[in-house]
Design an enzyme around this catalytic site. Structure first.
Site, PDB file in Angstrom:
ATOM      1  N   ASN A   6      25.716  98.467  34.807  1.00  0.00           N
ATOM      2  CA  ASN A   6      24.538  98.958  35.520  1.00  0.00           C
ATOM      3  C   ASN A   6      24.722 100.453  35.745  1.00  0.00           C
ATOM      4  O   ASN A   6      25.479 100.870  36.619  1.00  0.00           O
ATOM      5  CB  ASN A   6      24.371  98.221  36.856  1.00  0.00           C
ATOM      6  CG  ASN A   6      23.123  98.645  37.608  1.00  0.00           C
ATOM      7  OD1 ASN A   6      22.385  99.527  37.162  1.00  0.00           O
ATOM      8  ND2 ASN A   6      22.892  98.039  38.754  1.00  0.00           N
ATOM      9  N   ARG A  75      21.710  96.199  32.686  1.00  0.00           N
ATOM     10  CA  ARG A  75      20.500  96.162  33.520  1.00  0.00           C
ATOM     11  C   ARG A  75      19.662  97.394  33.199  1.00  0.00           C
ATOM     12  O   ARG A  75      20.154  98.522  33.229  1.00  0.00           O
ATOM     13  CB  ARG A  75      20.877  96.176  34.996  1.00  0.00           C
ATOM     14  CG  ARG A  75      19.648  96.199  35.900  1.00  0.00           C
ATOM     15  CD  ARG A  75      19.947  96.842  37.232  1.00  0.00           C
ATOM     16  NE  ARG A  75      18.747  96.939  38.062  1.00  0.00           N
ATOM     17  CZ  ARG A  75      18.567  97.843  39.007  1.00  0.00           C
ATOM     18  NH1 ARG A  75      19.520  98.730  39.256  1.00  0.00           N
ATOM     19  NH2 ARG A  75      17.460  97.874  39.705  1.00  0.00           N
ATOM     20  N   HIS A 164      12.967  94.455  40.776  1.00  0.00           N
ATOM     21  CA  HIS A 164      13.878  93.424  41.303  1.00  0.00           C
ATOM     22  C   HIS A 164      13.652  92.090  40.592  1.00  0.00           C
ATOM     23  O   HIS A 164      13.902  91.017  41.155  1.00  0.00           O
ATOM     24  CB  HIS A 164      13.694  93.223  42.821  1.00  0.00           C
ATOM     25  CG  HIS A 164      14.069  94.398  43.650  1.00  0.00           C
ATOM     26  ND1 HIS A 164      13.310  94.817  44.728  1.00  0.00           N
ATOM     27  CD2 HIS A 164      15.117  95.248  43.577  1.00  0.00           C
ATOM     28  CE1 HIS A 164      13.876  95.886  45.279  1.00  0.00           C
ATOM     29  NE2 HIS A 164      14.979  96.160  44.592  1.00  0.00           N
ATOM     30  N   ARG A 223      12.476 104.975  51.284  1.00  0.00           N
ATOM     31  CA  ARG A 223      11.177 105.048  50.605  1.00  0.00           C
ATOM     32  C   ARG A 223      10.063 104.650  51.567  1.00  0.00           C
ATOM     33  O   ARG A 223      10.227 103.746  52.383  1.00  0.00           O
ATOM     34  CB  ARG A 223      11.154 104.133  49.378  1.00  0.00           C
ATOM     35  CG  ARG A 223      12.086 104.589  48.279  1.00  0.00           C
ATOM     36  CD  ARG A 223      12.087 103.610  47.111  1.00  0.00           C
ATOM     37  NE  ARG A 223      13.452 103.285  46.732  1.00  0.00           N
ATOM     38  CZ  ARG A 223      13.801 102.214  46.036  1.00  0.00           C
ATOM     39  NH1 ARG A 223      12.884 101.348  45.652  1.00  0.00           N
ATOM     40  NH2 ARG A 223      15.063 102.009  45.723  1.00  0.00           N
ATOM     41  N   GLU A 367      22.142  88.941  40.785  1.00  0.00           N
ATOM     42  CA  GLU A 367      21.483  89.570  39.645  1.00  0.00           C
ATOM     43  C   GLU A 367      22.413  89.665  38.442  1.00  0.00           C
ATOM     44  O   GLU A 367      21.972  89.534  37.296  1.00  0.00           O
ATOM     45  CB  GLU A 367      20.968  90.947  40.042  1.00  0.00           C
ATOM     46  CG  GLU A 367      19.880  90.889  41.112  1.00  0.00           C
ATOM     47  CD  GLU A 367      19.513  92.251  41.659  1.00  0.00           C
ATOM     48  OE1 GLU A 367      18.596  92.867  41.104  1.00  0.00           O
ATOM     49  OE2 GLU A 367      20.145  92.689  42.645  1.00  0.00           O
TER      50      GLU A 367
END
Length: 389
Positions: A6, A75, A164, A223, A367
């Site tokens: 990743n 990913r 996600h 965010r 994940e």
């Protein structure tokens, strides 16, 4: 064994799996910056990592020659409309990821750098890419189109993509197993420093809170989440801010950090709120109210649901946040059991009241395991296609 990679803009996370068991993991951070470090377990040391190529060389050194790596799974944040599923890396696939870079300029170039570096240090190992956006490619037009001139969708790909995806896919599949249903219908809440919700019908995503980018939806660590687009024009005129400055503000200076003035970490915000900090209390209220509002909206989209599922760093570990989110939702069939909620911090299980109309679950996400499974599936499919060729 499968190596999961990743790559971020200045980091490279790696995990080695034997079957579905993680046997080693680590991180190269501050790539291209001052003092890059390699972290493996409790050990941390400074290394040479001027770019992702040198960082991958450090990973290769950690892996050693004894690890029989069968494949590398990457990913990838953004696959646009081009990628509906995991794919074997080919020159055409790399070009496709590059074409999507305009939609994820902070992520896709780093992912490509990781793919090319892995090819250099693991030249004989096949590589597979798994996309965050792929799970949401089942959204209907009414959910993914924005009410903008249609040619902007046709020519620029401006639409809702969602993110996600590997997490939402994993917890939906796991929830189906726990509930003993063939396909899950319900709402998955991935809540962490980045947060998104998904409405899932019969195992497929039909709506989600994030949009063209991971900035949309609920308030997050730094965010803003959903904001009236006119705020951008207002700030540009009144504060004479550039688009780049406003983009930085919305992505890195807003959310829990911006509201609280203290931290992007919900644990710190919760503690300060308990100690009487009104700004932190307000930040907590805005975050949890936003999640509750999306749950209500997705209940309207889905009608009947099997469960609401909480996952991610906050969703799995903050009993207080779950309690705030689900308050006053009994009339919608969502009733939290306080003792169960407190008992399920960081572990899988049901937290709804006994006999409640709708189940509420905590399911720790995984994940990386999704990437391992999809990488293996692609390899099996590729071998089958070769055999039949």
């Amino acid at each position: 064994m499968i190596l999961v990679i990743n790559c971020g803009s200045s980091s490279l996370k790696f995990s080695l799996f034997d079957g579905e068991e993680r046997v080693q993991s680590g991180l190269v951070e501050r790539i291209g910056e001052v003092g890059p470090e390699l972290v493996v377990g409790e050990q941390r040391c400074q290394v040479v990592a001027g770019d992702h190529g040198e960082a991958m060389q450090r990973v290769h050194e950690v892996m050693g020659v004894d690890n029989a790596i069968e494949a590398i799974g990457h990913r990838i944040v953004h696959g646009g409309e081009r990628f509906f599923a995991a794919e074997l890396v080919t020159p055409e696939v790399e070009r496709g990821i590059e074409d999507c870079a305009a939609l994820a300029p902070l992520h896709n170039p780093a992912h490509l750098a990781g793919i090319r570096a892995a090819r250099e240090y693991f030249p004989e190992v096949p590589q597979v890419v798994v996309f965050d956006t792929a799970f949401h490619q089942t959204l209907p037009e009414r959910a993914y189109l924005y009410a903008l001139p249609y040619e902007l969708y046709e020519q620029e790909g401006i639409r809702r993509y969602g993110f996600h995806g590997t997490s939402h896919r994993y917890v939906a599949q796991r929830a189906a197993e726990l509930l003993q249903v063939e396909q899950f219908t319900g709402i998955t809440c991935h809540l962490g420093n980045g947060s998104s919700l998904a409405a899932i019908r019969d195992g497929q995503s039909v709506d989600t809170s994030m949009g063209l980018t991971p900035l949309a939806g609920v308030a997050m660590g730094t965010r803003s989440g959903d904001v009236d687009p006119a705020a951008v024009f207002h700030l540009a005129r009144r504060r004479e801010l550039s688009l780049e400055q406003i983009e930085t503000m919305l992505n890195h200076e807003s959310g829990l950090l911006g509201l609280s003035g203290r931290s992007q970490d919900l644990r710190e915000v919760e503690q300060a709120a308990l100690e009487g900090d009104k700004r932190c209390l307000r930040a907590l209220e805005v975050f949890t109210y936003g999640v509750r509002k999306y749950i209500g909206a997705f209940l309207a989209v889905l009608g009947r649901i099997d469960a609401v599922v909480f996952t991610g760093g906050i969703g799995e570990n903050s009993a207080a946040a779950r309690r705030w989110i689900l308050q006053d939702m009994k009339h919608l069939g969502l009733e939290l059991d306080s003792a169960r909620n407190r008992a399920h911090v960081g572990r899988e299980g049901e937290i709804s009241s006994f006999g409640a109309k709708t189940r509420i679950l905590v399911v720790p996400t995984n994940e990386e395991l999704v990437i391992v499974r999809e990488t293996r599936d692609v390899l099996v499919g590729s071998a089958g296609a070769t055999d039949h060729g």
